[in-house]
Design a protein around this motif. Structure first.
Motif, PDB file in Angstrom:
ATOM      1  N   THR B 178       0.833  -1.197   0.000  1.00  0.00           N
ATOM      2  CA  THR B 178       0.000   0.000   0.000  1.00  0.00           C
ATOM      3  C   THR B 178       0.871   1.253   0.000  1.00  0.00           C
ATOM      4  OG1 THR B 178      -1.523  -1.243   1.374  1.00  0.00           O
ATOM      5  CG2 THR B 178      -1.932   1.108   1.164  1.00  0.00           C
ATOM      6  N   VAL B 179       1.897   1.226   0.816  1.00  0.00           N
ATOM      7  CA  VAL B 179       2.779   2.389   0.896  1.00  0.00           C
ATOM      8  C   VAL B 179       3.544   2.571  -0.407  1.00  0.00           C
ATOM      9  CG1 VAL B 179       4.844   3.259   2.045  1.00  0.00           C
ATOM     10  CG2 VAL B 179       2.993   2.326   3.385  1.00  0.00           C
ATOM     11  N   LEU B 182       0.210   3.854  -3.307  1.00  0.00           N
ATOM     12  CA  LEU B 182      -0.992   4.192  -2.569  1.00  0.00           C
ATOM     13  C   LEU B 182      -2.212   4.103  -3.476  1.00  0.00           C
ATOM     14  CD1 LEU B 182      -1.459   5.162   0.390  1.00  0.00           C
ATOM     15  CD2 LEU B 182      -1.781   7.439  -0.587  1.00  0.00           C
ATOM     16  N   PRO B 183      -3.216   3.306  -3.095  1.00  0.00           N
ATOM     17  CA  PRO B 183      -4.399   3.174  -3.943  1.00  0.00           C
ATOM     18  C   PRO B 183      -5.036   4.531  -4.193  1.00  0.00           C
ATOM     19  CG  PRO B 183      -4.516   1.699  -2.058  1.00  0.00           C
ATOM     20  CD  PRO B 183      -3.337   2.562  -1.854  1.00  0.00           C
ATOM     21  N   ILE B 184      -5.754   4.643  -5.297  1.00  0.00           N
ATOM     22  CA  ILE B 184      -6.459   5.843  -5.740  1.00  0.00           C
ATOM     23  C   ILE B 184      -5.451   6.924  -6.160  1.00  0.00           C
ATOM     24  CG2 ILE B 184      -8.200   7.619  -5.253  1.00  0.00           C
ATOM     25  CD1 ILE B 184      -9.163   5.701  -2.963  1.00  0.00           C
ATOM     26  N   PHE B 185      -4.520   7.293  -5.267  1.00  0.00           N
ATOM     27  CA  PHE B 185      -3.608   8.385  -5.586  1.00  0.00           C
ATOM     28  C   PHE B 185      -2.421   7.905  -6.419  1.00  0.00           C
ATOM     29  CE2 PHE B 185      -5.721   9.485  -1.632  1.00  0.00           C
ATOM     30  CZ  PHE B 185      -6.227  10.730  -1.927  1.00  0.00           C
TER      31      PHE B 185
END
Lengths: 304, 327
Positions: B178-179, B182-185
């Protein structure tokens, strides 16, 4: 569901509007936390499960492979040692890290002098960064000129191989871990011991109970819940052992100290198989969540 | 300076000053002091005050003080003095208890060779930022959940507390991914302070501690502020925050110390040697360093948390006990 809400809306329009405004404000205050939790706690939790059943290389779209990842880790020769070591480590760390702090707390609670000093030094190692504690013990464990073998030599005892021998490596890790974490348990027990009403001891004494009977029939029952809570907490904490094998032994010698989390790390960062690492993580998560659930249950009963 | 006459101000329990003018009478009479038995424990006060009880008590006390000092202070002493010894002296058999000639070269070398300045600076940046962000995010969240009580507030709180059940280690791989992206961004937060700050702020335990404290603040106080026309933000800042200082202190210390001590997460998300935190830096360079330099760097790395502990030990221990009795 919609009718009563609509009904209320017609009856109390101002209250409703105020409540909408209040909710918006509240969610404004909450949004930072919601974003952080969503990205760094909730999403990874769900993704952990999904990734375990997929094969991904982060370029092509992920492929669902069912239990393939679980099969991979299961067939790994290090799989069984990792679980056995983790279980053994947990068991030994519990024997040391659970019983010793309770005994220490019992003794400290009796002492009328030097209490502040003793409490302070017992907690000292807890404040050391774990990496420092572990590397410090690496130096102590050195078979040639390490402190421990020097002390053994002083008493004309033969030196040990400590981290380099399959028979002592795991226990060496337990010793570091116990030394570093003993303080927190001790202080928690101490706090619990101080809540025991003194009438109970007096009553037990009148009934003719000796020292050990008083401990058995008053102290332990009175601290039973905190003892159980700490047991669960310790299991969850010690089963995640990683830093000790990572820094001290690299899982060796001959997989004698490999742990589940360490194996998981190896899958992801050394073997390049993140999905298999995830599968392993998921297995551990299920085991640990069982203990966590018991812990939460117990600690809720404790205070409510 | 007229406080000599104010007798009621004297702490309770101290004996009254000798009333007689004859000073010679003071010295010889010292009644046999009984043990402080304010808190009755397993051992009964009578037993403790018998001669046999006293002897056993003092033996136990001495044994405990000596053995605990040996177990918990001696390793630290050995570390601090070890760094002052020369490389040859460190390997000497039998070891020297005191360094032959105290030299701080080990410390200076550690500072230069390992770039401890950069590592300490990085760690301070991570800890400081995590502290600010955690306070900003967790205090507002706890306030909203405790005092504004939005719909689904209970569900949100339950979901936040549920994260306490998930040990951080087992979700470290998806969290790392995730890091990394980063999802979406689609941002890559690796090697940025955000990789430490944002996950640190998602702390269910802090929110729980703060919420429990806010729950104890009387409603009337907030209603009074509301009647005076204070917005919720204003109420939080001017009414709630000032009276919450003790718990804010506990949360602050826990956050800073946790970030400072953390190992696994920075190991994953800060691979760049320029961005490493001190623990990772020392661990990754440990094998290439002479022993005394490495030990010196261990000492330097532990100074900040030790200083925090010396100053705030009361709050730290309070936070610990609060942590164990949560429910």
């Amino acid at each position: 569901m919609s009718t009563p809400v609509a009904d209320r809306k017609q009856r109390q329009p101002t209250k409703r509007r105020r409540s909408v405004k209040r909710n918006l404000t509240a969610y404004g205050f909450l949004c930072g936390a919601l974003i952080c939790f969503a990205f760094f706690s909730w999403y990874p939790m769900v993704w952990e499960v999904i990734l375990s059943f997929q094969q991904t290389n982060f370029v092509d779209p992920p492929v669902w492979v069912g239990l393939e990842n679980f099969r991979t880790v299961f067939n790994d020769p290090a799989f069984a040692p990792a679980w056995i070591n983790t279980a053994l480590f947990t068991l030994l760390a519990l024997l040391c890290g659970y019983a010793i702090p309770f005994v220490i707390a019992l003794v400290l609670n009796e002492l009328r002098h030097a209490r502040a000093y003793l409490r302070f030094i017992v907690y000292l190692p807890v404040m050391l960064p774990p990496a420092v504690g572990v590397l410090l013990f690496q130096w102590f464990y050195d078979p040639d000129y390490g402190l421990f073998n020097q002390i053994l030599g002083f008493f004309s005892l033969p030196g040990l191989q400590w981290l380099n021998s399959t028979s002592t490596a795991l226990i060496s890790l337990v010793i570091v871990s116990t030394w570093m974490n003993l303080g927190s348990g001790t202080l928690i027990y101490l706090a619990a011991l101080q809540t025991i009403p003194s009438e109970l001891y007096e009553a037990a004494e009148l009934d003719g109970a000796g020292l050990f009977k008083r401990i058995r029939h008053v102290t332990i029952p009175q601290t039973k819940l905190i003892l159980l809570v700490m047991l669960m907490l310790q299991i969850v904490a010690t089963m995640q052992v990683f830093i000790e094998p990572y820094l001290l032994t690299g899982g060796g010698p001959e997989d004698a100290t490999i742990s589940v989390v360490y194996l998981m790390y190896q899958y992801a960062f050394n073997f390049g198989n993140l999905n298999a690492g995830n599968a392993l993580g998921l297995m551990l998560m299920i085991v640990l969540m069982t203990f966590s659930a018991i812990y939460l249950r117990l600690s809720r009963d404790n205070t409510v | 300076m007229s406080n000599i006459t104010i007798t009621p101000g004297r702490p309770a329990g101290t004996p009254p000053a000798p009333a007689g003018k004859d000073h010679r009478r003071r010295a010889p009479r010292r009644p046999r002091k009984t043990m402080n038995t304010q808190f009755r424990t397993v051992v009964s006060p009578h037993q403790l005050n018998t001669t046999r009880g006293r002897i056993i008590y003092w033996i136990v006390l001495v044994v405990v003080v000596v053995s605990f000092t040996a177990a918990f202070v001696f390793p630290l002493y050995w570390m601090i003095t070890g760094a002052m010894k020369s490389a040859e002296e460190l390997n000497a058999i039998p070891p020297t208890f005191l360094p032959e000639h105290i030299s701080f070269d080990g410390y200076l070398e550690a500072w230069d060779l390992l770039g401890l300045g950069t590592l300490l600076g990085n760690t301070a940046l991570y800890a400081g930022g995590a502290w600010l962000l955690t306070l900003a995010i967790d205090v507002t969240a706890a306030y909203a959940l405790s005092k504004l009580r939005p719909i689904f507030g209970k569900v949100i709180l339950a979901l936040m507390l549920a994260t306490l059940m998930i040990p951080p280690m087992v979700i470290m791989l998806p969290a790392y991914l995730t890091v990394k992206d980063l999802p979406i961004f689609g941002w890559n937060l690796l090697n940025t302070p955000w990789a430490i700050w944002l996950p640190a702020a998602a702390n269910g335990f802090n929110i729980f501690l703060l919420k429990r404290f806010f729950d104890s603040i009387p409603r009337e106080l907030l209603e009074a502020a509301e009647i005076d026309g204070a917005s919720p933000g204003r109420t939080l800042w001017s009414v709630v925050m000032p009276i919450s200082r003790p718990i804010l202190g506990v949360v602050s210390i826990l956050t800073v110390v946790n970030v400072w001590r953390d190992f696994v997460w920075p190991l994953l998300v800060l691979p760049d040697s320029e961005k490493m935190s001190i623990s990772i830096g020392i661990a990754s360079l440990s094998s290439q360093m002479p022993q005394n330099v490495l030990i010196a760097s261990l000492v330097i790395a532990s100074i900040p948390t030790m200083v925090v502990f010396f100053i705030f030990q009361r709050s730290i221990m309070a936070g610990l006990t609060a942590g164990s009795l949560k429910g």
